[in-house]
Enzyme design. Sequence first.
Site, PDB file in Angstrom:
ATOM      1  N   LEU A 170       0.867  -1.086   0.119  1.00  0.00           N
ATOM      2  CA  LEU A 170      -0.032  -0.053  -0.153  1.00  0.00           C
ATOM      3  C   LEU A 170       0.843   1.122  -0.125  1.00  0.00           C
ATOM      4  O   LEU A 170       1.936   1.255   0.608  1.00  0.00           O
ATOM      5  CB  LEU A 170      -0.885   0.005   1.036  1.00  0.00           C
ATOM      6  CG  LEU A 170      -0.471   0.088   2.368  1.00  0.00           C
ATOM      7  CD1 LEU A 170      -0.098   1.524   2.869  1.00  0.00           C
ATOM      8  CD2 LEU A 170      -1.541  -0.164   3.637  1.00  0.00           C
ATOM      9  N   ALA A 283      10.408  14.092 -11.576  1.00  0.00           N
ATOM     10  CA  ALA A 283      11.908  14.526 -11.333  1.00  0.00           C
ATOM     11  C   ALA A 283      11.327  15.670 -10.393  1.00  0.00           C
ATOM     12  O   ALA A 283      10.585  16.314 -10.478  1.00  0.00           O
ATOM     13  CB  ALA A 283      12.596  15.070 -12.399  1.00  0.00           C
ATOM     14  N   CYS A 291       9.278   4.554   3.989  1.00  0.00           N
ATOM     15  CA  CYS A 291       9.321   3.146   3.209  1.00  0.00           C
ATOM     16  C   CYS A 291      10.651   3.218   2.660  1.00  0.00           C
ATOM     17  O   CYS A 291      11.469   2.696   2.679  1.00  0.00           O
ATOM     18  CB  CYS A 291       8.108   2.690   2.494  1.00  0.00           C
ATOM     19  SG  CYS A 291       6.740   2.134   3.525  1.00  0.00           S
ATOM     20  N   LYS A 294      14.485   3.933   3.878  1.00  0.00           N
ATOM     21  CA  LYS A 294      14.888   2.881   4.948  1.00  0.00           C
ATOM     22  C   LYS A 294      14.808   1.529   4.243  1.00  0.00           C
ATOM     23  O   LYS A 294      15.710   0.842   4.755  1.00  0.00           O
ATOM     24  CB  LYS A 294      13.982   3.049   6.178  1.00  0.00           C
ATOM     25  CG  LYS A 294      12.691   2.385   6.013  1.00  0.00           C
ATOM     26  CD  LYS A 294      12.234   1.383   7.040  1.00  0.00           C
ATOM     27  CE  LYS A 294      10.805   0.905   7.100  1.00  0.00           C
ATOM     28  NZ  LYS A 294      10.384  -0.314   6.910  1.00  0.00           N
TER      29      LYS A 294
HETATM   30  C1  UDX Z   1       5.987   3.058  -1.368  1.00  0.00           C
HETATM   31  C2  UDX Z   1       5.633   2.055  -2.253  1.00  0.00           C
HETATM   32  O1  UDX Z   1       4.914   3.018  -3.295  1.00  0.00           O
HETATM   33  C3  UDX Z   1       4.558   1.146  -1.723  1.00  0.00           C
HETATM   34  O2  UDX Z   1       4.227   0.233  -2.835  1.00  0.00           O
HETATM   35  C4  UDX Z   1       5.097   0.468  -0.426  1.00  0.00           C
HETATM   36  O3  UDX Z   1       4.225  -0.387  -0.106  1.00  0.00           O
HETATM   37  C5  UDX Z   1       5.395   1.585   0.502  1.00  0.00           C
HETATM   38  O4  UDX Z   1       6.404   2.578   0.140  1.00  0.00           O
HETATM   39  P1  UDX Z   1       4.732   5.279  -0.188  1.00  0.00           P
HETATM   40  O5  UDX Z   1       6.014   5.565   0.873  1.00  0.00           O
HETATM   41  O6  UDX Z   1       3.391   5.634   0.612  1.00  0.00           O
HETATM   42  O7  UDX Z   1       4.956   3.816  -0.804  1.00  0.00           O
HETATM   43  O8  UDX Z   1       5.134   6.384  -1.065  1.00  0.00           O
HETATM   44  P2  UDX Z   1       5.222   6.465  -2.880  1.00  0.00           P
HETATM   45  O9  UDX Z   1       3.803   7.008  -3.316  1.00  0.00           O
HETATM   46  O10 UDX Z   1       5.678   5.271  -3.265  1.00  0.00           O
HETATM   47  O11 UDX Z   1       6.061   7.890  -2.832  1.00  0.00           O
HETATM   48  C6  UDX Z   1       7.369   7.957  -2.227  1.00  0.00           C
HETATM   49  C7  UDX Z   1       8.134   8.982  -2.418  1.00  0.00           C
HETATM   50  O12 UDX Z   1       8.646   9.162  -3.748  1.00  0.00           O
HETATM   51  C8  UDX Z   1       7.170  10.261  -2.059  1.00  0.00           C
HETATM   52  O13 UDX Z   1       8.297  11.226  -1.408  1.00  0.00           O
HETATM   53  C9  UDX Z   1       7.059  10.962  -3.467  1.00  0.00           C
HETATM   54  O14 UDX Z   1       7.048  12.331  -3.627  1.00  0.00           O
HETATM   55  C10 UDX Z   1       8.263  10.278  -4.215  1.00  0.00           C
HETATM   56  N1  UDX Z   1       8.155  10.291  -5.591  1.00  0.00           N
HETATM   57  C11 UDX Z   1       7.367   9.595  -6.432  1.00  0.00           C
HETATM   58  C12 UDX Z   1       8.827  11.012  -6.418  1.00  0.00           C
HETATM   59  O15 UDX Z   1       9.559  11.601  -6.197  1.00  0.00           O
HETATM   60  N2  UDX Z   1       8.617  11.163  -8.052  1.00  0.00           N
HETATM   61  C13 UDX Z   1       7.768  10.058  -8.608  1.00  0.00           C
HETATM   62  O16 UDX Z   1       7.628  10.133  -9.590  1.00  0.00           O
HETATM   63  C14 UDX Z   1       6.888   9.663  -7.558  1.00  0.00           C
END
Ligand code: UDX
Length: 465
Positions: A170, A283, A291, A294
């Site tokens: 999730l 970007a 998540c 770490k």
């Molecule tokens: C993530 C995984 O997507 C999920 O499948 C897992 O279970 C837990 O870790 P989450 O931490 O909720 O989920 O956030 P996510 O939507 O993946 O975004 C992570 C980070 O990446 C955010 O800080 C977001 O701003 C950044 N991000 C995401 C980018 O910088 N660029 C993108 O194109 C997408």
Amino acid sequence: MTYPDSDRKDAATHIVADLGGSMRLTVIGCGYLGAVHAAAMASIGHEVVGIDVDPRKIDALSRGEAPFFEPDLEDLLAGGVASGRLSFTTDMSQAAGSRVHFIAVGTPQQQGGYAADLTYVNGAVDALLPYLRPGDVVAGKSTVPVGTAAELAPRIEATGAALVWNPEFLREGWAVKDTVEPDRLVVGLGHSSGADPAAVTGTDAAALLREVYHPAVAAGTPFIVTDWSTAELVKVAANAFLATKISFINAMAEIAEVTGADVTQLADAIGHDVRIGRRFLGAGIGFGGGCLPKDIRAFSARAEELGRGESVAFLREVDAINLRRRDRAVELVVQAFGGSVFEKRVAVLGAAFKPFSDDIRDSPALDVAVRLRGLGADVVVTDPAAIDNARRVHPQLTYITDRDEAIRDADAVVLVTEWDEYRRQLSPEHASSLTAGRIIVDGRNGLDAAAWRAAGWTYFGMGRP
Ligand code: UDX
């Protein structure tokens, strides 16, 4: 953009109210993962008891209130509690009588190291042991280093229960939808004797998990039955891939910055190749949260322990690229002021690590705000959900809930979390009526650069000319 609206639509209306196949379930750990899992399992007809050591969390959840911001969760919780199918307690003995016990506690980064801290997983399992009966299934959902299930299994198997690993994918902000309508279900089976677990324990744990997730299974969701190690690795591999994808495009942004290219157009162009895909090619100031950062570090640490550090050595680079983007955002603000932000009023739009979340763990947004403040800027931070959490950790910053008040008299505006109220609903004309200066730094490449420039602003993106 990173979060297309089509994803968000009707998230709550997709909750399947299929009440068949009811089972009693335990969910241990009621944080972002466990609270959502407990509420979602009750919404599909199971009787669920959520257990956590934090009485404040349990009190809130018992009243049907979410202890953190997560869209659609409160409705689900309130419905579950009112139905009588969902309850919360600090008393582990309430686990007795459940058929499946989910472990959903946190696995934070160890103090002073990269490895995952398994204290909470071990503590949860030890506390649960006295209440396990033969035939029960313990289902690990926490993200753990590969090999953890094999370590935990002997203790669990001694009670006659079976252990499976059932990772959770999730995303915060989409957690309800992702739990009720997962894109895949993964169940890792095993037995410490090496024998067929169903034959030894007399429990077909995979069949039991199919029953737990019956609406998703009926809807044809891929259900992958595998071994413990593969299930554990699926989760860290998925997060490592996503982190790598983000750092890849951020590396391209670094190249774009010295060549005058535009990384957002580059992402659009390569994203049309279905083998690459446009998603997670946003970007900006990079990834944060509880998540991805770490998990890639814990993966590196585990790979080192296994003597295969070189196999994932690139994750160090992924991490380094990611952290450099925060430096770059700060640098852009400093450059915009001709070399010093001292005593400049800077409005920082966003504190959460991403929109639709109040989570500030390893938030790049908050990091940028703190660094600007460290350089002497008069920083005002605003966020629709994360101010309370941010203030607790960084009381030295000024927080203003109202967006317009936050940007009033600002010399520069810095967008670091792409909430709709900043990205879509703030027009440059409206901003001009409030701010003192006309500098906008777009840390998420979410704004229409041409529109801001046309309104007289000096626009800086990340990897955009
Ligand atoms: C993530 C995984 O997507 C999920 O499948 C897992 O279970 C837990 O870790 P989450 O931490 O909720 O989920 O956030 P996510 O939507 O993946 O975004 C992570 C980070 O990446 C955010 O800080 C977001 O701003 C950044 N991000 C995401 C980018 O910088 N660029 C993108 O194109 C997408």
